[in-house]
Each structure stands twice: as structure tokens, then as C-alpha cells.
Motif scaffolding. Sequence first.
Motif, PDB file in Angstrom:
ATOM      1  N   PRO A  62     -10.308 -14.787  -4.037  1.00  0.00           N
ATOM      2  CA  PRO A  62      -9.892 -15.187  -2.691  1.00  0.00           C
ATOM      3  C   PRO A  62     -10.767 -16.301  -2.105  1.00  0.00           C
ATOM      4  N   GLN A  63     -10.112 -17.247  -1.462  1.00  0.00           N
ATOM      5  CA  GLN A  63     -10.802 -18.232  -0.631  1.00  0.00           C
ATOM      6  C   GLN A  63     -10.331 -18.059   0.807  1.00  0.00           C
ATOM      7  N   VAL A  64     -11.274 -18.157   1.744  1.00  0.00           N
ATOM      8  CA  VAL A  64     -10.957 -18.030   3.165  1.00  0.00           C
ATOM      9  C   VAL A  64     -11.362 -19.319   3.869  1.00  0.00           C
ATOM     10  N   TYR A  65     -10.439 -19.914   4.565  1.00  0.00           N
ATOM     11  CA  TYR A  65     -10.672 -21.141   5.328  1.00  0.00           C
ATOM     12  C   TYR A  65     -11.512 -20.826   6.561  1.00  0.00           C
ATOM     13  N   TYR A  66     -12.337 -21.780   6.982  1.00  0.00           N
ATOM     14  CA  TYR A  66     -13.240 -21.495   8.106  1.00  0.00           C
ATOM     15  C   TYR A  66     -12.482 -21.106   9.371  1.00  0.00           C
ATOM     16  N   GLY A  67     -11.317 -21.708   9.597  1.00  0.00           N
ATOM     17  CA  GLY A  67     -10.519 -21.330  10.762  1.00  0.00           C
ATOM     18  C   GLY A  67      -9.992 -19.912  10.649  1.00  0.00           C
ATOM     19  N   GLY A  68      -9.668 -19.505   9.414  1.00  0.00           N
ATOM     20  CA  GLY A  68      -9.210 -18.147   9.185  1.00  0.00           C
ATOM     21  C   GLY A  68     -10.325 -17.138   9.309  1.00  0.00           C
ATOM     22  N   LEU A  69     -11.513 -17.486   8.828  1.00  0.00           N
ATOM     23  CA  LEU A  69     -12.671 -16.599   8.956  1.00  0.00           C
ATOM     24  C   LEU A  69     -12.923 -16.246  10.407  1.00  0.00           C
ATOM     25  N   LEU A  70     -12.774 -17.240  11.280  1.00  0.00           N
ATOM     26  CA  LEU A  70     -13.102 -17.056  12.698  1.00  0.00           C
ATOM     27  C   LEU A  70     -11.871 -16.756  13.545  1.00  0.00           C
ATOM     28  N   ALA A  71     -10.721 -16.534  12.883  1.00  0.00           N
ATOM     29  CA  ALA A  71      -9.470 -16.234  13.588  1.00  0.00           C
ATOM     30  C   ALA A  71      -9.224 -17.227  14.719  1.00  0.00           C
ATOM     31  N   LEU A  72      -9.289 -18.500  14.362  1.00  0.00           N
ATOM     32  CA  LEU A  72      -9.110 -19.545  15.373  1.00  0.00           C
ATOM     33  C   LEU A  72      -7.645 -19.683  15.759  1.00  0.00           C
ATOM     34  N   GLU A  73      -7.425 -20.049  17.029  1.00  0.00           N
ATOM     35  CA  GLU A  73      -6.079 -20.320  17.518  1.00  0.00           C
ATOM     36  C   GLU A  73      -5.750 -21.791  17.310  1.00  0.00           C
ATOM     37  N   ASN A  74      -4.479 -22.118  17.443  1.00  0.00           N
ATOM     38  CA  ASN A  74      -4.051 -23.505  17.290  1.00  0.00           C
ATOM     39  C   ASN A  74      -4.813 -24.415  18.245  1.00  0.00           C
ATOM     40  N   ASP A  75      -5.324 -25.522  17.698  1.00  0.00           N
ATOM     41  CA  ASP A  75      -6.087 -26.471  18.508  1.00  0.00           C
ATOM     42  C   ASP A  75      -5.129 -27.519  19.074  1.00  0.00           C
ATOM     43  N   LEU A  76      -4.453 -27.155  20.159  1.00  0.00           N
ATOM     44  CA  LEU A  76      -3.446 -28.030  20.739  1.00  0.00           C
ATOM     45  C   LEU A  76      -4.064 -29.276  21.371  1.00  0.00           C
ATOM     46  N   GLN A  77      -5.321 -29.159  21.822  1.00  0.00           N
ATOM     47  CA  GLN A  77      -5.982 -30.323  22.410  1.00  0.00           C
ATOM     48  C   GLN A  77      -6.284 -31.369  21.340  1.00  0.00           C
ATOM     49  N   LEU A  78      -6.788 -30.925  20.187  1.00  0.00           N
ATOM     50  CA  LEU A  78      -7.060 -31.869  19.107  1.00  0.00           C
ATOM     51  C   LEU A  78      -5.764 -32.487  18.604  1.00  0.00           C
ATOM     52  N   LEU A  79      -4.713 -31.696  18.529  1.00  0.00           N
ATOM     53  CA  LEU A  79      -3.408 -32.231  18.139  1.00  0.00           C
ATOM     54  C   LEU A  79      -2.952 -33.309  19.113  1.00  0.00           C
ATOM     55  N   ALA A  80      -3.106 -33.047  20.410  1.00  0.00           N
ATOM     56  CA  ALA A  80      -2.700 -34.027  21.414  1.00  0.00           C
ATOM     57  C   ALA A  80      -3.548 -35.295  21.328  1.00  0.00           C
ATOM     58  N   ASP A  81      -4.820 -35.127  21.021  1.00  0.00           N
ATOM     59  CA  ASP A  81      -5.724 -36.284  20.950  1.00  0.00           C
ATOM     60  C   ASP A  81      -5.416 -37.185  19.759  1.00  0.00           C
ATOM     61  N   THR A  82      -5.035 -36.588  18.628  1.00  0.00           N
ATOM     62  CA  THR A  82      -4.875 -37.371  17.402  1.00  0.00           C
ATOM     63  C   THR A  82      -3.422 -37.569  16.980  1.00  0.00           C
ATOM     64  N   ASN A  83      -2.535 -36.677  17.419  1.00  0.00           N
ATOM     65  CA  ASN A  83      -1.142 -36.644  16.962  1.00  0.00           C
ATOM     66  C   ASN A  83      -1.050 -36.498  15.447  1.00  0.00           C
ATOM     67  N   VAL A  84      -2.064 -35.917  14.845  1.00  0.00           N
ATOM     68  CA  VAL A  84      -2.042 -35.590  13.412  1.00  0.00           C
ATOM     69  C   VAL A  84      -1.732 -34.104  13.294  1.00  0.00           C
ATOM     70  N   GLY A  85      -0.595 -33.778  12.717  1.00  0.00           N
ATOM     71  CA  GLY A  85      -0.129 -32.396  12.710  1.00  0.00           C
ATOM     72  C   GLY A  85      -1.128 -31.402  12.165  1.00  0.00           C
ATOM     73  N   ARG A  86      -1.810 -31.759  11.071  1.00  0.00           N
ATOM     74  CA  ARG A  86      -2.725 -30.810  10.446  1.00  0.00           C
ATOM     75  C   ARG A  86      -3.971 -30.553  11.285  1.00  0.00           C
TER      76      ARG A  86
END
Length: 491
Positions: free
Chosen positions: A373-397
Motif C-alpha cells: 500500500p501507498q498512501v498519499y499525503y492528502g489521504g494520510l491527513l484526510a484533507l478536504e478539497n482545496d477549492l482556494q488553490l483550485l480557484a487560484d490556479t485553475n488546475v484541476g489536480r
Amino acid sequence: MKNNVQLITYADRLSGAGIPELHELLANELSGLFSGVHILPFFYPIDGSDAGFDPIDHTRVDERIGSWQDIKALGSDCEIMADLIVNHASAESSEFRDVLAQGKGSAYWDLFLTKDKVFPGGASEEQLALIPRPKTSGCFTPYTLATGEQVDFWTTFTDSQIDLDVKSGLGREYLKKVIKTFADSNISYIRLDAAGFAIKKAGTSCFMIDETFDFINELSDLANKAGMKSLVEIHSYYKTQIEIAKRVNLVYDFALPPLVLHYLSSQDVVPLVNWLKISPRNCITVLDTHDGIGIEDVAGKDGLPGLLSQEQIDKLIAAIHANSGGGSEKASGAAASNVDIYQVNCTYYDALAKNDLNYLIARAIQFFSPGVPQVYYGGLLALENDLQLLADTNVGRDINRSYLNKTRVAAAMEKPVVKALSALIRIRNQSKAFDGLFEISGDKQKLCMKWLNGQSSARLVVDMAQQQATVFLSDGETQQQIALEQLLAGG
């Protein structure tokens, strides 16, 4: 590779600084959780058009986050995986800039792939229709040389990621140089990024054709001779993944994330059970990565059935969009700047409507599935969608690529779901059962996954109808029963 849980992360986005600080986090706050780390592109620059997957210099660590000495130091304490970006390099690289300045007289002309190298007589609409397009625009980008001549270069992903001619002598030497740099720097595993797109041939799909398998074999052999093993990163039809797994060291189980979501959202366990009975055993399991949640990995192809029907896929995507409050819809497909239109961009925690128990069940299923198993850092910390970063960059990922610091990490580590996940990781790491034989059964809402290794056994029983999940452990002398609800409550 040790059969323990591994971490996937950007050095700077988790630590708030760089590689030395990531090393410190792993040795302290995250101590005992991970035996290895996949450090996402740390090459110069880390902040190009695709978050480091468009290197200007693939053999140079971005000085803002560290050095090769820092990589070597970390590699002395844990296994490191690094990305060999097989398919392309940055349009800002010195080699490509020389091509623009010197044209066909450039010493690097043969390093990059042009349209006419594959289609010397021009490409018909029928030929172009065979080629899958990860982005919404076409596969070529016109660049104007200093002479005024306009040339169509292959750009499979973003327009500033110029595809390499990996069949040329220069292309092969380029990749060999990167492999040697990795081997000299305590790197244990290389991830062959986008290798499925690397070989182009007129009249084919230019994706995972017979020649691609040969090319992947050559790269894997080079890595093995240098003392490293390779992980092939390919999203494709599930039968293709099974065939690839027979030829390489490691593959991803990219079908697992959507199948787990399907089970938890529809309470239909059959597709998941059917897959895990036949899935490759030499695999890395993930639920989330720096990319989106793959859909084509469970879809049908050329009239052949997939692991999920189209109706099931449509319902799954609708459920993700609903669970995330529409956030994933804003970040996926044509709604944002994306380099892969076949994925849904969303944190896995949001995809499960931030339901702590369901999220922990999903991780338990991952940890009990065959593979490392590999766990992504966002998954490890149960992060929510970063809508602010999405709005700032308009990069979906970017919705799943948050920038953190030590303060935010420390706060996240105190969340009950993260504490419970950390406990689950330790259970997975400490049981010898996972080096043994795997069994799985299930019907409708119920799932049972079991590992047996001599006197050691580990069993996961999930009943979605009752919203219950329990881990049973035995080492021959002692037995332990752990309800996931109990872990969430701090027990």
C-alpha cells in the motif's frame, strides 16, 4: 520493497519547506508509519506547468527544496521512489530552446518528437482518431523556429511538455543519464511516468502498442542492472494491466480506488471481489495520488465489458460530485485546466462525503488488498478539497495538492480519523500475516478479506448494511478483535 505502508508526497507541499524537512517529519511526527516514500518530482523546477512533471533539467534537484546529498541522506533511512519522466521534457529546457534556435541543425534535434517523424506523408483523420487524447486539445503543438519555419511537435499532455523521441540515440542516452543519476543517489525504485504513451507508430493508437511493451522491458532491465526496480504507471483497460504486470517488476492497482468507492456508495461488493480475485499480485495499491481518481481503469474497451458497467460508472461519478458538494465537478474535465480528461479530481476523503468511518473502511480494504500500500499525503491527513488553490490556479489536480506546513500537519494529526488511520497503518505494518496467502469472499453488502501466514492471520469483515467493519488478528497465541468504530473513538 518492504511489505509495509509507503508514503506518496511532494517534499515541499507536505513539509512546508523541502527534502531535509520531509526527512525530519518521517523521523519524528510520522515515525513508524512508513518504510518508504515516493517523493514526487523534486527536479528543477518543481513549479512548472505540471507540478514538476515537466522538468527543465531531470538530473538537477530544485535548489529551493534541497540537493542530491539530501536525497542520499533520506535514502539511508528509508526506501525512496523517484519519477523517471519517460515521455517528455519541458519546452523551457536548454535542449529544446536550442532546437528552436538552431532548427534541424541543433545537436538536440533528434531528442524531440515531431509530427512528421511519425507521419512523414501527413496524418489522415482516421489515423489521428486512433490516438487517445489525455487533454481536450490535440496531440500536437506548433512551435516556430528562429528560421520562421513552423513545426508540429508532439505534446501528449500540456503544450509545454514536449514529447521525447525515445527511439532515437539521444532519447535513449537521455533516459540512461537520469537512471544513472538516480542509482548514484540512494534511490531504490523508479516510477516510469506516462510510459504507455512513449512509443508512437503510424496506424496505431500510439498507446501501449507491442513496441511499448518492448520499450518498458528495456527500461526495467536498465533499472534492474543499476540496482533499482521499476513501477510502471499506466491507466488502461484492466486486462492490459494484467498483461503488463507479467512483464515488469511492479504495477499500480488503479482499478481499486473506483471499485472501493462503488462498493461504499452502492453497497455492491461483487465487482470489487471479482477484481481482487484476479488482480496482479506484484502491485502497488493506492486510493489517491497526486492525480485524479481513474475511471478508464474500470471501464470497458472496444465493446469488451469493464469491471463496472457504464451505468455503474455514471452513478459513481455522480456520487463523487454529490459527496464533494460539486467540488470535484469544478475540478474535472473541461471545467478546469486538465491533462487527463479520464479522471475525476477530488480528495478521496471528499469523495466519501467526509464520512470518517467509510473513509477508514476504504483504507482497511486497501491495506488488506494484495500488494504494497501507498498512501498519499492528502489521504494520510484526510484533507478536504482545496477549492482556494483550485480557484487560484485553475488546475484541476490542484484540488488535491494542498500546500501545508508543520503547524497544519500537526493539527491534522490530531483529528480522530487521522489517529485511527495511523493505528490502522501500524496494524498493517506489524502483522506477519500479510506476507502469506490471500483469500476473499463477498456477497451484496458483505465483504471478507483474509491473510494467512503460518500461525499469523489477519481478517477484515465489512458489513455495509450494518455500517460495521472489524479487523481480527492472531499470531497463534493471542487473538485481537478491533472494530474500526473503536479506532475512531480512540480505542
